[in-house]
Design a protein around this motif. Sequence first.
Motif, PDB file in Angstrom:
ATOM      1  N   GLU A  16       0.833  -1.210   0.000  1.00  0.00           N
ATOM      2  CA  GLU A  16       0.000   0.000   0.000  1.00  0.00           C
ATOM      3  C   GLU A  16       0.865   1.257   0.000  1.00  0.00           C
ATOM      4  N   LEU A  17       1.951   1.241   0.755  1.00  0.00           N
ATOM      5  CA  LEU A  17       2.849   2.390   0.789  1.00  0.00           C
ATOM      6  C   LEU A  17       3.454   2.638  -0.590  1.00  0.00           C
ATOM      7  N   SER A  18       3.923   1.589  -1.231  1.00  0.00           N
ATOM      8  CA  SER A  18       4.512   1.736  -2.564  1.00  0.00           C
ATOM      9  C   SER A  18       3.509   2.316  -3.557  1.00  0.00           C
ATOM     10  N   LYS A  19       2.264   1.845  -3.514  1.00  0.00           N
ATOM     11  CA  LYS A  19       1.221   2.363  -4.405  1.00  0.00           C
ATOM     12  C   LYS A  19       1.013   3.854  -4.174  1.00  0.00           C
ATOM     13  N   CYS A  20       0.911   4.254  -2.920  1.00  0.00           N
ATOM     14  CA  CYS A  20       0.700   5.665  -2.591  1.00  0.00           C
ATOM     15  C   CYS A  20       1.875   6.514  -3.059  1.00  0.00           C
ATOM     16  N   LEU A  21       3.091   6.043  -2.815  1.00  0.00           N
ATOM     17  CA  LEU A  21       4.279   6.801  -3.216  1.00  0.00           C
ATOM     18  C   LEU A  21       4.329   6.994  -4.732  1.00  0.00           C
ATOM     19  N   LYS A  22       3.960   5.974  -5.472  1.00  0.00           N
ATOM     20  CA  LYS A  22       3.981   6.079  -6.938  1.00  0.00           C
ATOM     21  C   LYS A  22       2.960   7.093  -7.448  1.00  0.00           C
ATOM     22  N   VAL A 115      10.033  14.794   1.163  1.00  0.00           N
ATOM     23  CA  VAL A 115       9.851  14.173   2.474  1.00  0.00           C
ATOM     24  C   VAL A 115       8.411  14.348   2.961  1.00  0.00           C
ATOM     25  N   ASP A 116       7.831  15.520   2.737  1.00  0.00           N
ATOM     26  CA  ASP A 116       6.436  15.737   3.143  1.00  0.00           C
ATOM     27  C   ASP A 116       5.497  14.762   2.438  1.00  0.00           C
ATOM     28  N   LYS A 117       5.730  14.499   1.160  1.00  0.00           N
ATOM     29  CA  LYS A 117       4.896  13.554   0.418  1.00  0.00           C
ATOM     30  C   LYS A 117       5.101  12.124   0.917  1.00  0.00           C
ATOM     31  N   VAL A 118       6.342  11.779   1.237  1.00  0.00           N
ATOM     32  CA  VAL A 118       6.611  10.446   1.790  1.00  0.00           C
ATOM     33  C   VAL A 118       5.873  10.285   3.114  1.00  0.00           C
ATOM     34  N   TRP A 119       5.970  11.283   3.994  1.00  0.00           N
ATOM     35  CA  TRP A 119       5.309  11.209   5.296  1.00  0.00           C
ATOM     36  C   TRP A 119       3.790  11.136   5.130  1.00  0.00           C
ATOM     37  N   LYS A 120       3.247  11.857   4.171  1.00  0.00           N
ATOM     38  CA  LYS A 120       1.806  11.797   3.899  1.00  0.00           C
ATOM     39  C   LYS A 120       1.409  10.366   3.564  1.00  0.00           C
ATOM     40  N   CYS A 121       2.184   9.707   2.716  1.00  0.00           N
ATOM     41  CA  CYS A 121       1.883   8.320   2.340  1.00  0.00           C
ATOM     42  C   CYS A 121       2.054   7.374   3.516  1.00  0.00           C
ATOM     43  N   VAL A 122       3.125   7.533   4.272  1.00  0.00           N
ATOM     44  CA  VAL A 122       3.364   6.660   5.427  1.00  0.00           C
ATOM     45  C   VAL A 122       2.184   6.757   6.389  1.00  0.00           C
ATOM     46  N   ARG A 123       1.739   7.972   6.664  1.00  0.00           N
ATOM     47  CA  ARG A 123       0.619   8.152   7.598  1.00  0.00           C
ATOM     48  C   ARG A 123      -0.692   7.598   7.041  1.00  0.00           C
ATOM     49  N   SER A 124      -0.856   7.610   5.716  1.00  0.00           N
ATOM     50  CA  SER A 124      -2.100   7.104   5.125  1.00  0.00           C
ATOM     51  C   SER A 124      -2.217   5.590   5.229  1.00  0.00           C
ATOM     52  N   VAL A 125      -1.093   4.904   5.443  1.00  0.00           N
ATOM     53  CA  VAL A 125      -1.060   3.445   5.465  1.00  0.00           C
ATOM     54  C   VAL A 125      -1.289   2.884   6.865  1.00  0.00           C
ATOM     55  N   GLY A 126      -1.298   3.741   7.875  1.00  0.00           N
ATOM     56  CA  GLY A 126      -1.438   3.224   9.225  1.00  0.00           C
ATOM     57  C   GLY A 126      -2.028   4.223  10.187  1.00  0.00           C
TER      58      GLY A 126
END
Length: 171
Positions: A16-22, A115-126
């Motif tokens: 899920e994280l990989s999908k969001c990051l892409k 980094v802000d976009k990465v953190w947004k995705c990380v938070r969306s996964v959990g």
Amino acid sequence: MKKQLQLFFAPDDEIELSKCLKVEIPGISFLDDNVWSGSPDYRQGVEDCDTGRTYLYSGQRAKLPTAPRKNGEIEGPIAGCVVQMLRATEQEGVLFSGRVAAGISDDDKAMRDFVDKVWKCVRSVGKVGVVRPDGRTDKNYIVGHHALRLIAVGKLRIADKLIGMHYEPVV
């Protein structure tokens, strides 16, 4: 500025994280570790990496800074232009924490945005937060939604990788 968050991500959370990051970061590269026998080892997602370390890179692949090692291997960056992800590991029903971390120069707007976009995705996964044995909530951890489901049915427990302390997810 340094930024980090401890992770309890099951394999499906990594997908899920990989999908969001892409979606959030078109052209993102997933590097399997930072030392390679020939050239940088790019993968399709976090879940495709064979090592416990994944590096996220948003720049042009041809501009990834690398340096040769004395033994002939190639070494890539661990900070500055990449986000480091140490993956959670499971042993005997216990998921030991991983980590996502970045070191950002105050004047590097492009890296801060990445980094802000990465953190947004990380938070969306959990879900942010775990309950410590003393009852206090620690918001430096995030538990993936798939990991939460496994915990809820008794198939998984979570613990800090470095100190071995067991946690419960925030309900």
